[in-house]
Design an enzyme around this catalytic site. Sequence first.
Site, PDB file in Angstrom:
ATOM      1  CG  HIS A 112      39.563  -9.671  14.936  1.00 57.04           C
ATOM      2  ND1 HIS A 112      40.119  -8.920  15.556  1.00 57.04           N
ATOM      3  CD2 HIS A 112      38.248  -9.506  14.533  1.00 57.04           C
ATOM      4  CE1 HIS A 112      38.535  -8.233  16.353  1.00 57.04           C
ATOM      5  NE2 HIS A 112      38.162  -8.271  15.604  1.00 57.04           N
TER       6      HIS A 112
ATOM      7  CE  LYS B 183      31.563  -7.933  18.372  1.00 54.55           C
ATOM      8  NZ  LYS B 183      32.902  -7.265  17.273  1.00 54.55           N
ATOM      9  CG  ASP B 184      24.114  -7.608  13.455  1.00 52.96           C
ATOM     10  OD1 ASP B 184      25.118  -7.781  12.888  1.00 52.96           O
ATOM     11  OD2 ASP B 184      24.196  -6.702  13.732  1.00 52.96           O
TER      12      ASP B 184
ATOM     13  CG  HIS C 112      37.125  -2.800  19.954  1.00 55.36           C
ATOM     14  ND1 HIS C 112      38.337  -2.685  20.215  1.00 55.36           N
ATOM     15  CD2 HIS C 112      36.746  -3.636  19.873  1.00 55.36           C
ATOM     16  CE1 HIS C 112      38.242  -3.391  18.766  1.00 55.36           C
ATOM     17  NE2 HIS C 112      37.273  -3.928  18.193  1.00 55.36           N
TER      18      HIS C 112
ATOM     19  CB  THR D 188      34.083  -8.614  13.427  1.00 55.21           C
ATOM     20  OG1 THR D 188      34.502  -7.924  14.752  1.00 55.21           O
ATOM     21  CG2 THR D 188      33.175  -9.207  13.881  1.00 55.21           C
TER      22      THR D 188
ATOM     23  CG  ASP E  98      34.618 -10.672  17.788  1.00 55.16           C
ATOM     24  OD1 ASP E  98      35.830  -9.358  17.394  1.00 55.16           O
ATOM     25  OD2 ASP E  98      33.691 -10.462  18.049  1.00 55.16           O
TER      26      ASP E  98
ATOM     27  CG  HIS F  70      40.561  -5.600  15.459  1.00 54.80           C
ATOM     28  ND1 HIS F  70      39.939  -5.879  13.969  1.00 54.80           N
ATOM     29  CD2 HIS F  70      39.573  -5.056  16.715  1.00 54.80           C
ATOM     30  CE1 HIS F  70      38.584  -5.977  15.086  1.00 54.80           C
ATOM     31  NE2 HIS F  70      38.387  -5.089  16.422  1.00 54.80           N
TER      32      HIS F  70
ATOM     33  CG  ASP G 222      35.291  -7.329  19.213  1.00 59.23           C
ATOM     34  OD1 ASP G 222      36.925  -6.858  18.878  1.00 59.23           O
ATOM     35  OD2 ASP G 222      34.618  -6.534  19.249  1.00 59.23           O
TER      36      ASP G 222
END
Length: 555
Positions: free
Chosen positions: A361, A171-172, A317, A89, A48, A495, A313
Amino acid sequence: MKILKSLLFLAVFTPLVSTAQKPKPAVITNKLTNAVARPKLVVGIVVDQMRWDYLYRYADRYGSGGFKRMLAEGFTCENTQIPYVPTVTACGHTGIYTGSVPAIHGIAGNDFIIQATGKSLYCTEDSTVNTVGSTSKAGQMSPVNMLTTTITDELKLATNFNSKVIGIAMKDRGGILPAGHTANAAYWYDDLTGNWITSTYYMNNLPAWVDVFNNQKLAEKYIKQDWNTLYPIETYTQSSADNNLYEGKLKGEEKPIFPHATSKMLNGSYSAVRNTPYGNTLTFDFAKETLKNEQMGKGDYTDFLALSLSSTDYIGHQYGLNAIEIEDTYLRLDKEIEDFLNTLDATVGKGEYTVFLSADHGAAHNPLFLTDNKIPAGLWPSSTILKSLNVELEKEFKQPKIALSFSNYQVSFNNKLIESNKLDADKIKEFSIKFLNKQEGVANAIDMEKVSIASIPESIKTLIINGYNRERSGAIQILLKPGLFSGYGTTGTTHGSWNPYDTHIPLVFMGWGIKHGSLNRKTTMADIASTLAALLHIQEPNGNIGFPIEEVLKK
């Protein structure tokens, strides 16, 4: 004479007949069973927010068994681009596994607005299912909002559902969407308990081995370790100094510097592990247990493990791209990948599995970092501009809050309000476009239904068209100038745009059926599913628009 003619006929034509009776096989087959040969296991690794250049930025510090092994033994597509906007995502994971784009697969953002109702919908939200493995609501998720099949679905269909497919991510959305509609399971992380959980879409109770794994409380163990650099901090020369203005602080910290005292952040939640490299470690721990307990790659049919690493990710961030935290995360990830590939070698067999690595991404540099280094950049105050737009719309059309959102760099309008008051939707769009095009930082605001005639490059038109889902996307696309993104905070990054820093992703294949080599011609995220379909000799997903990358595959 007749006998002589017959002999001459046989002499001339027998070789041709013999050749015709033994055609060259169209596909590789298993000599023992005469079945189409396939790898025992396919593993997808989606990192991610991994920019393409991370394959090389820290290469002098990578070991030989992680990223470098994949490049040395596998095939790298160096110019792989995301073929749509917004680059977020949910769209990315869905795009990789469907070979499609939001216009078709329907996952138009992490969250998107249903245009008919004006209500926001989270990409994997499903109120008809319940959490399995926790008392939280974090498990009320499923792939029901995805409109197409995935390559994992097509593998299940091709083997009459005998292949085993499992998705895993903190992440789900990173676990659910790649695993598809027909998966045996998808698992994701629960902040309340520190457990891996799922939903009743897949099962009513966690397997016993998952309970055993959860009972180890590894998330708590990792959080209590705190986060310090893997190597002496002075060796992180590819990054900015540790204490700078571009990085965000974790909750309770006075400064965003090492060591990060995550052990002080255990306050009724296990979420802190997400923002450290230990989130990736925990994910790999669980993936290895999944391989072992589900006997993946051990049966008569090809299995598929869809693995996504989410902590990269969260860390990106939080700290931006030039942080020591990012460098440390990728140095640790390189070691994690090496260990995981070694596990696959030992459990499935070297050369018996196929693995690919890509990303959902990329990300932009922090705007303040760029401007401090004389590169144009900035933050676009979307909330303030949305309020201003609504003020002007109310003056013109006599109704409040006509514009609902700028989410995903798109303008969504209150269509129910517009219809009930018999307002002219086209005039509202035209008015809004003129307003937006006057705002500082906006390169262009474009009517989604008139993209083809917009005065912008064809390549950007294609990205917008591919990302526009009539039922789930806004009516206007907002294009900001390069280096700008929506937000107010001066730290970290994000992003979502059409620019190469968000769209250029890594793509490396390795293992069974894969050549060694590299390719610089343009390929796209949508080509991944097609390439896997060609490798496995199965049908492409039903919304696929990509093409097999033929250079990757052994003939």
